[in-house]
Design an enzyme around this catalytic site. Structure first.
Site, mmCIF file in Angstrom:
data_model
loop_
_atom_site.group_PDB
_atom_site.id
_atom_site.type_symbol
_atom_site.label_atom_id
_atom_site.label_comp_id
_atom_site.label_asym_id
_atom_site.label_seq_id
_atom_site.Cartn_x
_atom_site.Cartn_y
_atom_site.Cartn_z
ATOM 1 N N ARG A 37 0.869 -1.281 -0.015
ATOM 2 C CA ARG A 37 0.010 -0.041 -0.150
ATOM 3 C C ARG A 37 0.969 1.044 -0.013
ATOM 4 O O ARG A 37 1.997 1.277 0.217
ATOM 5 C CB ARG A 37 -1.001 -0.057 1.346
ATOM 6 C CG ARG A 37 -0.369 0.078 2.352
ATOM 7 C CD ARG A 37 -1.008 0.666 3.811
ATOM 8 N NE ARG A 37 -0.517 0.553 5.006
ATOM 9 C CZ ARG A 37 0.580 1.259 5.252
ATOM 10 N NH1 ARG A 37 1.008 2.567 4.538
ATOM 11 N NH2 ARG A 37 1.258 0.958 6.682
ATOM 12 N N GLY A 82 1.960 5.005 1.680
ATOM 13 C CA GLY A 82 1.861 5.595 3.115
ATOM 14 C C GLY A 82 3.294 5.047 4.011
ATOM 15 O O GLY A 82 3.835 4.069 3.272
ATOM 16 N N THR A 91 2.017 2.326 10.089
ATOM 17 C CA THR A 91 0.948 2.628 11.165
ATOM 18 C C THR A 91 0.885 1.334 11.975
ATOM 19 O O THR A 91 1.543 0.277 11.886
ATOM 20 C CB THR A 91 -0.461 2.848 10.143
ATOM 21 O OG1 THR A 91 -1.371 3.212 10.875
ATOM 22 C CG2 THR A 91 -0.799 1.267 9.507
ATOM 23 N N HIS A 92 0.086 1.571 12.826
ATOM 24 C CA HIS A 92 -0.327 0.690 13.927
ATOM 25 C C HIS A 92 -1.851 -0.033 13.841
ATOM 26 O O HIS A 92 -2.655 1.029 13.966
ATOM 27 C CB HIS A 92 0.043 1.255 15.113
ATOM 28 C CG HIS A 92 0.030 0.422 16.347
ATOM 29 N ND1 HIS A 92 0.455 -0.990 16.480
ATOM 30 C CD2 HIS A 92 -0.485 0.712 17.993
ATOM 31 C CE1 HIS A 92 0.173 -1.683 17.712
ATOM 32 N NE2 HIS A 92 -0.172 -0.504 18.342
ATOM 33 N N ILE A 134 -5.246 6.144 6.525
ATOM 34 C CA ILE A 134 -5.839 5.864 5.209
ATOM 35 C C ILE A 134 -4.531 5.375 4.285
ATOM 36 O O ILE A 134 -3.708 6.322 4.215
ATOM 37 C CB ILE A 134 -6.817 6.738 4.505
ATOM 38 C CG1 ILE A 134 -8.150 7.052 5.380
ATOM 39 C CG2 ILE A 134 -7.027 6.228 3.186
ATOM 40 C CD1 ILE A 134 -8.958 8.045 4.605
ATOM 41 N N GLY A 192 -7.021 0.188 2.846
ATOM 42 C CA GLY A 192 -8.213 1.124 3.076
ATOM 43 C C GLY A 192 -8.004 2.021 4.102
ATOM 44 O O GLY A 192 -7.074 2.919 4.164
ATOM 45 N N LEU A 193 -9.028 1.899 5.306
ATOM 46 C CA LEU A 193 -8.641 2.994 6.259
ATOM 47 C C LEU A 193 -8.580 2.145 8.011
ATOM 48 O O LEU A 193 -9.443 1.081 8.073
ATOM 49 C CB LEU A 193 -9.988 3.766 6.303
ATOM 50 C CG LEU A 193 -11.514 3.187 6.667
ATOM 51 C CD1 LEU A 193 -11.881 3.189 8.052
ATOM 52 C CD2 LEU A 193 -12.319 4.088 5.587
ATOM 53 N N CYS A 204 2.372 7.140 10.202
ATOM 54 C CA CYS A 204 2.182 7.662 8.959
ATOM 55 C C CYS A 204 3.367 8.855 8.590
ATOM 56 O O CYS A 204 3.313 9.391 7.576
ATOM 57 C CB CYS A 204 0.968 8.624 8.718
ATOM 58 S SG CYS A 204 -0.655 7.436 9.141
#
Length: 229
Positions: A89, A91, A94-95, A157, A169-170, A187
């Site tokens: 993806r 970005g 993230t966690h 996201i 996705g989110l 991020c």
């Protein structure tokens, strides 16, 4: 551009059938990722197949986007505090963890609007719709992806897309613990605080938010959930 007026090609009067998967247990990240890949492959091979959406929670883990920098990890990647995945993806890091709702739409954007920028904005609007239903004001910051309440980022996201078919996705923080976010620069945004919805609405639970997220996804992408036997 008024992103509030973004629409898909599909008419809301004729929503298309899509499968909705909402497991009641925590799903390991790698299993959810594999399921998305399989559905993406199904749409490659059978373009008329229904789309699909997953709404679920993960056990604690960290994910790095395609070009994400390890400098945003505050731990040795060879000895992570929770499983660490490098994935396909966009970005940075993230966690994921219990108390955070994730939504993974596997959509054929050629049935909607084949524009990844607009798709990201639609996902932000999905979250903003949910927050509005809860009486909270969500907003987006210029040049950044995600949704904030006040000064706190509550939704991350990041998507992947091949041949206009999406995955990932989110992630919306509802009542999760926040300690794990201190192990990363979420991020890749230095100086941005992470929040969760229960900070503004004490007692709020995932079970309160999940129906709103389901409803918002269906409305924004003009989907009708296919009953499962």
């Amino acid at each position: 551009m008024d992103i509030g007026k973004l629409v898909t090609r599909r008419s809301s009067e004729h929503p298309a059938g899509a499968f909705l998967f909402e497991p009641s247990v925590l799903i390991p990240f790698e299993r959810a990722w594999r399921d998305q890949q399989l559905w993406q492959q199904r749409l490659f091979e059978e373009p008329s197949s229904p789309e699909a959406v997953w709404i679920l929670q993960h056990p604690a883990c960290y994910t790095l986007g395609r070009g994400a920098s390890a400098q945003h990890l505050h731990f040795d990647p060879n000895e992570p505090p929770a499983p660490l995945h490098r994935i396909d993806r966009g970005g940075e890091v993230t966690h994921h963890l219990p108390g955070q709702l994730v939504a993974y739409p596997v959509l054929d954007l050629q049935r909607h609007t084949p524009d990844l920028h607009l798709y990201l904005r639609q996902l932000e609007l999905v979250v903003i719709d949910v927050l509005r239903d809860l009486g909270l004001q969500g907003e987006c910051l210029p040049g950044l992806t995600g949704v904030w309440v006040g000064r706190c980022k509550v939704a991350a996201i990041g998507v992947g897309c091949r041949r206009w078919i999406t995955q990932h996705g989110l992630a919306l923080n509802v009542d999760c613990e926040l300690q794990g976010f201190a192990e990363i620069t979420p991020c890749g945004l230095v100086g941005h605080q992470v929040g969760r919805l229960c900070d503004w609405m004490p007692g709020l639970r995932v079970s309160d938010v999940q129906p709103l997220l389901r409803q918002s996804l269906a409305a924004r992408f003009h989907l009708a959930w296919i009953p499962q036997a």
